[in-house]
Each structure stands twice: as C-alpha cells, then as structure tokens.
Design a protein around this motif. Structure first.
Motif, PDB file in Angstrom:
ATOM      1  N   THR A  13       0.832  -1.202   0.000  1.00 36.82           N
ATOM      2  CA  THR A  13       0.000   0.000   0.000  1.00 36.82           C
ATOM      3  C   THR A  13       0.868   1.254   0.000  1.00 36.82           C
ATOM      4  O   THR A  13       0.587   2.227  -0.712  1.00 36.82           O
ATOM      5  N   GLY A  14       1.948   1.235   0.797  1.00 40.14           N
ATOM      6  CA  GLY A  14       2.863   2.371   0.815  1.00 40.14           C
ATOM      7  C   GLY A  14       3.515   2.592  -0.532  1.00 40.14           C
ATOM      8  O   GLY A  14       3.672   3.738  -0.989  1.00 40.14           O
ATOM      9  N   LEU A  15       3.900   1.499  -1.182  1.00 42.71           N
ATOM     10  CA  LEU A  15       4.507   1.598  -2.509  1.00 42.71           C
ATOM     11  C   LEU A  15       3.508   2.131  -3.521  1.00 42.71           C
ATOM     12  O   LEU A  15       3.858   2.947  -4.389  1.00 42.71           O
ATOM     13  N   PHE A  16       2.273   1.681  -3.398  1.00 42.27           N
ATOM     14  CA  PHE A  16       1.222   2.181  -4.292  1.00 42.27           C
ATOM     15  C   PHE A  16       1.097   3.694  -4.202  1.00 42.27           C
ATOM     16  O   PHE A  16       1.107   4.395  -5.219  1.00 42.27           O
ATOM     17  N   TYR A  17       0.990   4.217  -2.985  1.00 44.77           N
ATOM     18  CA  TYR A  17       0.827   5.659  -2.825  1.00 44.77           C
ATOM     19  C   TYR A  17       2.073   6.425  -3.225  1.00 44.77           C
ATOM     20  O   TYR A  17       1.988   7.538  -3.764  1.00 44.77           O
ATOM     21  N   SER A  18       3.253   5.844  -3.010  1.00 44.69           N
ATOM     22  CA  SER A  18       4.494   6.511  -3.395  1.00 44.69           C
ATOM     23  C   SER A  18       4.584   6.649  -4.912  1.00 44.69           C
ATOM     24  O   SER A  18       4.901   7.731  -5.435  1.00 44.69           O
ATOM     25  N   LEU A  19       4.298   5.566  -5.615  1.00 49.36           N
ATOM     26  CA  LEU A  19       4.363   5.603  -7.079  1.00 49.36           C
ATOM     27  C   LEU A  19       3.254   6.480  -7.663  1.00 49.36           C
ATOM     28  O   LEU A  19       3.471   7.206  -8.629  1.00 49.36           O
ATOM     29  N   LEU A  20       2.067   6.406  -7.063  1.00 47.60           N
ATOM     30  CA  LEU A  20       0.968   7.231  -7.555  1.00 47.60           C
ATOM     31  C   LEU A  20       1.268   8.712  -7.347  1.00 47.60           C
ATOM     32  O   LEU A  20       0.967   9.544  -8.218  1.00 47.60           O
ATOM     33  N   SER A  21       1.881   9.055  -6.221  1.00 44.88           N
ATOM     34  CA  SER A  21       2.243  10.449  -5.953  1.00 44.88           C
ATOM     35  C   SER A  21       3.287  10.941  -6.953  1.00 44.88           C
ATOM     36  O   SER A  21       3.200  12.074  -7.459  1.00 44.88           O
ATOM     37  N   TRP A  67       3.821   9.729  -9.989  1.00 43.03           N
ATOM     38  CA  TRP A  67       3.138   9.841 -11.278  1.00 43.03           C
ATOM     39  C   TRP A  67       2.288  11.113 -11.328  1.00 43.03           C
ATOM     40  O   TRP A  67       2.248  11.810 -12.335  1.00 43.03           O
ATOM     41  N   THR A  68       1.654  11.436 -10.218  1.00 47.36           N
ATOM     42  CA  THR A  68       0.791  12.616 -10.156  1.00 47.36           C
ATOM     43  C   THR A  68       1.599  13.905 -10.328  1.00 47.36           C
ATOM     44  O   THR A  68       1.118  14.864 -10.957  1.00 47.36           O
ATOM     45  N   MET A  69       2.820  13.952  -9.804  1.00 44.08           N
ATOM     46  CA  MET A  69       3.649  15.142  -9.968  1.00 44.08           C
ATOM     47  C   MET A  69       3.981  15.377 -11.436  1.00 44.08           C
ATOM     48  O   MET A  69       3.889  16.496 -11.936  1.00 44.08           O
ATOM     49  N   PHE A  70       4.357  14.302 -12.124  1.00 46.39           N
ATOM     50  CA  PHE A  70       4.628  14.429 -13.562  1.00 46.39           C
ATOM     51  C   PHE A  70       3.349  14.784 -14.317  1.00 46.39           C
ATOM     52  O   PHE A  70       3.353  15.581 -15.257  1.00 46.39           O
ATOM     53  N   TRP A  71       2.238  14.187 -13.891  1.00 47.86           N
ATOM     54  CA  TRP A  71       0.935  14.457 -14.512  1.00 47.86           C
ATOM     55  C   TRP A  71       0.560  15.920 -14.362  1.00 47.86           C
ATOM     56  O   TRP A  71       0.062  16.547 -15.302  1.00 47.86           O
ATOM     57  N   PHE A  72       0.817  16.488 -13.174  1.00 46.44           N
ATOM     58  CA  PHE A  72       0.488  17.889 -12.932  1.00 46.44           C
ATOM     59  C   PHE A  72       1.302  18.810 -13.842  1.00 46.44           C
ATOM     60  O   PHE A  72       0.772  19.771 -14.409  1.00 46.44           O
ATOM     61  N   ILE A  73       2.588  18.522 -14.018  1.00 46.69           N
ATOM     62  CA  ILE A  73       3.431  19.333 -14.898  1.00 46.69           C
ATOM     63  C   ILE A  73       2.898  19.279 -16.326  1.00 46.69           C
ATOM     64  O   ILE A  73       2.793  20.301 -17.016  1.00 46.69           O
ATOM     65  N   ILE A  89      -6.122  13.854 -20.606  1.00 48.10           N
ATOM     66  CA  ILE A  89      -5.514  14.101 -19.293  1.00 48.10           C
ATOM     67  C   ILE A  89      -6.015  13.148 -18.214  1.00 48.10           C
ATOM     68  O   ILE A  89      -5.233  12.495 -17.511  1.00 48.10           O
ATOM     69  N   VAL A  90      -7.325  13.055 -18.060  1.00 49.19           N
ATOM     70  CA  VAL A  90      -7.891  12.323 -16.924  1.00 49.19           C
ATOM     71  C   VAL A  90      -7.772  10.805 -17.091  1.00 49.19           C
ATOM     72  O   VAL A  90      -7.346  10.097 -16.156  1.00 49.19           O
ATOM     73  N   LYS A  91      -8.144  10.293 -18.250  1.00 49.61           N
ATOM     74  CA  LYS A  91      -8.149   8.840 -18.438  1.00 49.61           C
ATOM     75  C   LYS A  91      -6.784   8.187 -18.220  1.00 49.61           C
ATOM     76  O   LYS A  91      -6.693   7.169 -17.532  1.00 49.61           O
ATOM     77  N   PRO A  92      -5.687   8.737 -18.774  1.00 44.41           N
ATOM     78  CA  PRO A  92      -4.381   8.100 -18.526  1.00 44.41           C
ATOM     79  C   PRO A  92      -4.004   8.057 -17.050  1.00 44.41           C
ATOM     80  O   PRO A  92      -3.447   7.063 -16.575  1.00 44.41           O
ATOM     81  N   TRP A  93      -4.314   9.144 -16.323  1.00 39.96           N
ATOM     82  CA  TRP A  93      -4.003   9.150 -14.886  1.00 39.96           C
ATOM     83  C   TRP A  93      -4.802   8.067 -14.164  1.00 39.96           C
ATOM     84  O   TRP A  93      -4.260   7.331 -13.322  1.00 39.96           O
ATOM     85  N   CYS A  94      -6.077   7.950 -14.487  1.00 42.68           N
ATOM     86  CA  CYS A  94      -6.937   6.967 -13.823  1.00 42.68           C
ATOM     87  C   CYS A  94      -6.544   5.539 -14.186  1.00 42.68           C
ATOM     88  O   CYS A  94      -6.558   4.645 -13.328  1.00 42.68           O
ATOM     89  N   HIS A  95      -6.186   5.301 -15.447  1.00 41.20           N
ATOM     90  CA  HIS A  95      -5.735   3.968 -15.838  1.00 41.20           C
ATOM     91  C   HIS A  95      -4.479   3.575 -15.068  1.00 41.20           C
ATOM     92  O   HIS A  95      -4.323   2.416 -14.663  1.00 41.20           O
ATOM     93  N   PHE A 140      -4.024   0.446 -12.584  1.00 41.45           N
ATOM     94  CA  PHE A 140      -2.942  -0.501 -12.847  1.00 41.45           C
ATOM     95  C   PHE A 140      -2.116  -0.732 -11.585  1.00 41.45           C
ATOM     96  O   PHE A 140      -1.820  -1.870 -11.210  1.00 41.45           O
ATOM     97  N   LEU A 141      -1.745   0.349 -10.929  1.00 37.75           N
ATOM     98  CA  LEU A 141      -0.935   0.243  -9.715  1.00 37.75           C
ATOM     99  C   LEU A 141      -1.708  -0.456  -8.588  1.00 37.75           C
ATOM    100  O   LEU A 141      -1.151  -1.282  -7.856  1.00 37.75           O
ATOM    101  N   SER A 142      -2.981  -0.119  -8.441  1.00 33.52           N
ATOM    102  CA  SER A 142      -3.767  -0.748  -7.367  1.00 33.52           C
ATOM    103  C   SER A 142      -3.950  -2.240  -7.615  1.00 33.52           C
ATOM    104  O   SER A 142      -3.981  -3.039  -6.668  1.00 33.52           O
ATOM    105  N   LYS A 143      -4.024  -2.623  -8.878  1.00 30.33           N
ATOM    106  CA  LYS A 143      -4.173  -4.048  -9.203  1.00 30.33           C
ATOM    107  C   LYS A 143      -2.889  -4.816  -8.934  1.00 30.33           C
ATOM    108  O   LYS A 143      -2.904  -5.870  -8.282  1.00 30.33           O
TER     109      LYS A 143
END
Length: 238
Positions: A7-15, A17-23, A41-47, A51-54
């Motif tokens: 779970t920690g790894l999931f949130y770390s990687l998602l965070s 990814w989100t920083m790059f997504w925001f830029i 914009i939205v669909k790639p972030w959600c996919h 993917f990470l949660s799975k």
C-alpha cells in the motif's frame, strides 16, 4: 506486513506519477479543447491508478452490464464507497465531468487543475442553490456531449451501507431530457472508505440499463434508483 509495504509503494508511485501528470497538465490543459481534456488528461491518470492498485495491492474488478452503456452521453448515478470508483468510472465514460463539493477547487495543484476540467462545483450547505447549479451547468455540459457523474449520497459511505439519494441527478436528467445510467458497486469491501490500507480482492461493478426520464418525477425517480442500487448490492454480496 506485506500489505502495508504494498500500500505504501502504491501511494508513493501514484504520488510520483501525479507530480509528472500535474506538470503535463499545466502545459497541455490550456492548449487542449475542452472536449479533449478528459480523454487526454484524466483517463491516462486513472488507468495508471487502477494498474498500480491491481498489481501492487491486488485490487481487481469485474464489470457486469458494460453493454448497457448507450452511445450518447447522459447522467451517471452511482453509489459512493471509496476513491476507487472515482478513478474507475472516468475510464469508461468519456468525455466526462462530475458534481463535486466546491472546497475541492481550493486544494493546491489538484484543485487548480480540476478547475480546468470544468466540474460542477456546488456549496453543499446551499441545497436550493446547488440544485440550480447542477441543473443549469449540467444541462449545458450534457448538450455539449459530456457525461455527468453524480454520487447522490453526497459523500462516501462504509461498505454495507447505502445513504439517502438526493434528487439533483434525476432532476438534471429530466430537465436535459437525457437518460440515466445507474451504477452499483461494492468497492468499499476492498478499498475501505477513509482507510489507508487496501484489501486484495475483486470489486464488482454493475451497470444497469439506461433509464428514460420522459414524464418522470425527480423524487420518485431518485427513490427508484436507490431501490435498484440496494437490490444490486444485495445480489453482489450473495
């Protein structure tokens, strides 16, 4: 212990990814036409989140009734148990916007980017004003070819509980002469509401047949949607 690490790894990687997504959003969103922003914009972030949660948390899903999704956009009415469905529903209904509480737009970076996606932001304390906003702005967005996602419970409910349905989504669909697509899911069983740790398992999502809103009463329609969702949740758990 492994669940905590994953779970920690999931949130770390998602965070990360989100920083790059925001830029990327800062550069591309203002340049994209409004009807392209969700898909690009939205669909790639959600996919990526799915993917990470799975693969890290073991959160799988199955969809029943995907064939019920109509070709023309309408109003999506879904129960709300976790953050998972807010990711997932973005991937199958596009372009899309949703009804959110106004306070989310004030969150640094996230809210500023969300504002560019043209959400229907409401003040929950002003019930009458919120309904007017949902109907007026929602009708305009529907006419422009957007799906509108509404969680009529207003906030996340624990797994096994279904809150009262507000009639705003039904009123919008009736006013705009659009269909309602009902959705029911048990995401809270795997992704508990307001809980950091995720539970491995499979989420079931049920997409019902589109509901014609012609000559319907919004309060009665909301009650019908609530009853449908309640029955689907009971069937999922049996």
């Amino acid at each position: 212990m492994l669940r905590i690490i994953n779970t920690g790894l999931f949130y770390s990687l998602l965070s990360t990814w989100t920083m790059f997504w925001f830029i990327f959003c800062c550069v591309s969103l203002p340049l994209l036409p409004a009807n392209r922003r969700h898909r690009v914009i939205v669909k790639p972030w959600c996919h990526t989140a799915l993917f990470l949660s799975k693969h890290l948390c073991g959160v799988n899903y199955q969809v029943i009734g995907a064939e019920n999704i109509p070709d023309s956009p309408g109003v999506i009415i879904s129960n709300h148990q976790s953050a998972w469905e807010t990711f997932f529903l973005q991937t199958i209904f596009t372009p899309q916007t949703q009804v959110i509480k106004r306070e989310l737009l004030a969150i640094p970076f996230f809210g500023w980017t969300f504002r560019l996606l043209n959400p229907i932001a409401i003040n929950r304390k002003d019930v009458r004003g919120s309904l007017k906003t949902i109907i007026s702005k929602g009708t305009t967005l529907l006419q422009k070819g957007n799906w509108i996602l509404i969680f009529p419970e207003g906030t996340r409910k624990p797994y096994g509980k279904l809150g009262k349905y507000s009639s705003g989504g039904a009123a919008l669909a009736i006013n705009a002469a659009k269909q309602i697509v009902p959705v029911a899911h048990n995401a809270g069983k795997v992704w508990p509401s307001y809980q950091w740790l995720k539970n491995p398992g499979t989420i079931t999502v049920v997409i019902g047949q589109p509901i014609d809103t012609t000559d319907k009463n919004h309060k009665q329609l909301s009650n019908e949607l609530h009853a449908w969702t309640e029955q689907q949740l009971a069937d999922i758990d049996n």
